[in-house]
Design a protein around this motif. Structure first.
Motif, short mmCIF file in Angstrom:
data_model
loop_
_atom_site.label_atom_id
_atom_site.label_comp_id
_atom_site.label_asym_id
_atom_site.label_seq_id
_atom_site.Cartn_x
_atom_site.Cartn_y
_atom_site.Cartn_z
N UNK A 19 39.72 33.86 37.37
CA UNK A 19 38.45 34.19 38.01
C UNK A 19 38.42 35.67 38.41
N UNK A 20 37.28 36.32 38.20
CA UNK A 20 37.22 37.77 38.46
C UNK A 20 37.36 38.10 39.94
N UNK A 21 37.07 37.15 40.80
CA UNK A 21 37.29 37.37 42.23
C UNK A 21 38.79 37.57 42.49
N UNK A 22 39.63 36.75 41.88
CA UNK A 22 41.08 36.87 42.05
C UNK A 22 41.61 38.13 41.37
N UNK A 23 41.02 38.48 40.22
CA UNK A 23 41.42 39.70 39.52
C UNK A 23 41.14 40.91 40.41
N UNK A 24 39.96 40.94 41.01
CA UNK A 24 39.58 42.05 41.88
C UNK A 24 40.51 42.17 43.08
#
Length: 315
Positions: free
Chosen positions: A275-280
């Motif tokens: 998920x891009x939230x976790x990537x960020x």
């Protein structure tokens, strides 16, 4: 990334990793998308900005940026702090052999790198730059970052005095409070130019300037072994490593070393389904501007701060 026999005669730096591209959504009016974030840009900006003057030498600026871990250094008048320009890590890479600013070394100083780095910053700084007023909103910053591809925006008052600076990372920190349904594979760049460990640093500079990016994954036999950033190249100069084996001071000695000498032992990556939230959050925690995307031990893409700012703003 699958081996391609038709590309076997090409240099690694000239290869492109090809995957079906994601749909380009084009320019977006972010003021309507993030009305909930409207507010004074100074709330998230860095106010205590490290600055330089036009008479600061290039090597002094590089040392300041390297020591502080900055990608950019605003250039102001000494007395009034009126903004006159900015020097970015891309300007430094250009000067070190990547583009037209290398003429300062090759032409004016006949290849003498040691002489050229003591020139004043006004010789390589970017004088015409995008700025924001102190009354600007976060939505204004997102619009500039995404639609003008500017990674750091100086903030000025009505008299042109520098009051702060806001970056992609500052904006990403705010937007990342929202969860997303999108994954790394939805926002990553899937056509990634790569290089090999033996590529000369000067060639890497040329690639970065020509293609207008700040990082190059380093691969061996289709497997990622590191990533070199424009900041790594600048630090090679700023930490003095470039001068350790100099004999004549010629630029060829500085820029002829293989890029493997710039690679650190730490390599952070992510996966396509994350998920891009976790990537960020990981990028913020690690203080890195991008994460290579790995699948089955192979590089399949790259997610940058820019990609995430755009993705979160589109949510």
């Amino acid at each position: 990334m699958q081996p391609n026999s038709n590309n076997s005669d090409k240099k690694p730096a000239d290869r492109l990793l090809k995957m079906p591209g994601k749909r380009d959504r084009g320019p977006v009016d972010f003021k309507t998308r993030i009305a909930g974030y409207e507010g004074e840009i100074m709330a998230i900006a860095t106010r205590d900005v490290v600055m330089a003057q036009r008479t600061t030498t290039i090597i002094q600026a590089v040392e300041i940026m390297t020591r502080a871990g900055f990608r950019r250094l605003p250039v102001v008048d000494a007395g009034t702090h009126r903004l006159r320009g900015i020097v970015t890590v891309s300007d430094i890479i250009d000067f070190m052999g990547g583009g037209d600013k290398f003429n300062l070394v090759q032409v004016k100083h006949a290849g003498n790198f040691l002489a050229a780095i003591n020139e004043e910053l006004r010789e390589i700084m970017t004088p015409h730059l995008v700025t924001m007023p102190v009354t600007g909103s976060i939505a204004d910053a997102v619009d500039i970052i995404v639609n003008k591809n500017v990674g750091g925006i100086p903030i000025t008052d009505a008299e042109g005095e520098l009051k702060g600076i806001v970056t992609e990372r500052d904006v990403m920190k705010v937007l990342t409070t929202e969860h997303s349904r999108r994954r790394a594979e939805d926002v990553m760049k899937s056509s990634v130019r790569v290089t090999s460990p033996d590529t000369p640093i000067g060639k890497v500079c040329e690639e970065m300037v020509k293609c207008r990016f700040r990082r190059l994954p380093v691969v061996v036999d289709e497997v990622l072994c590191g990533i070199v950033t424009a900041t790594d190249v600048m630090s090679y100069l700023g930490k003095g490593k470039a001068f350790e084996q100099l004999t004549t001071g010629d630029s060829a000695e500085v820029m002829g070393a293989p890029v493997r000498s710039l690679l650190s032992g730490e390599l952070y990556t992510t996966t396509p389904d994350r998920n891009i939230h976790d990537v960020a959050l990981e990028m913020i925690q690690r203080r890195v501007g991008a994460l290579p995307v790995i699948e089955d031990s192979h590089l399949v893409g790259l997610v940058t701060e820019y990609d995430l700012v755009k993705a979160f703003a589109e949510e």
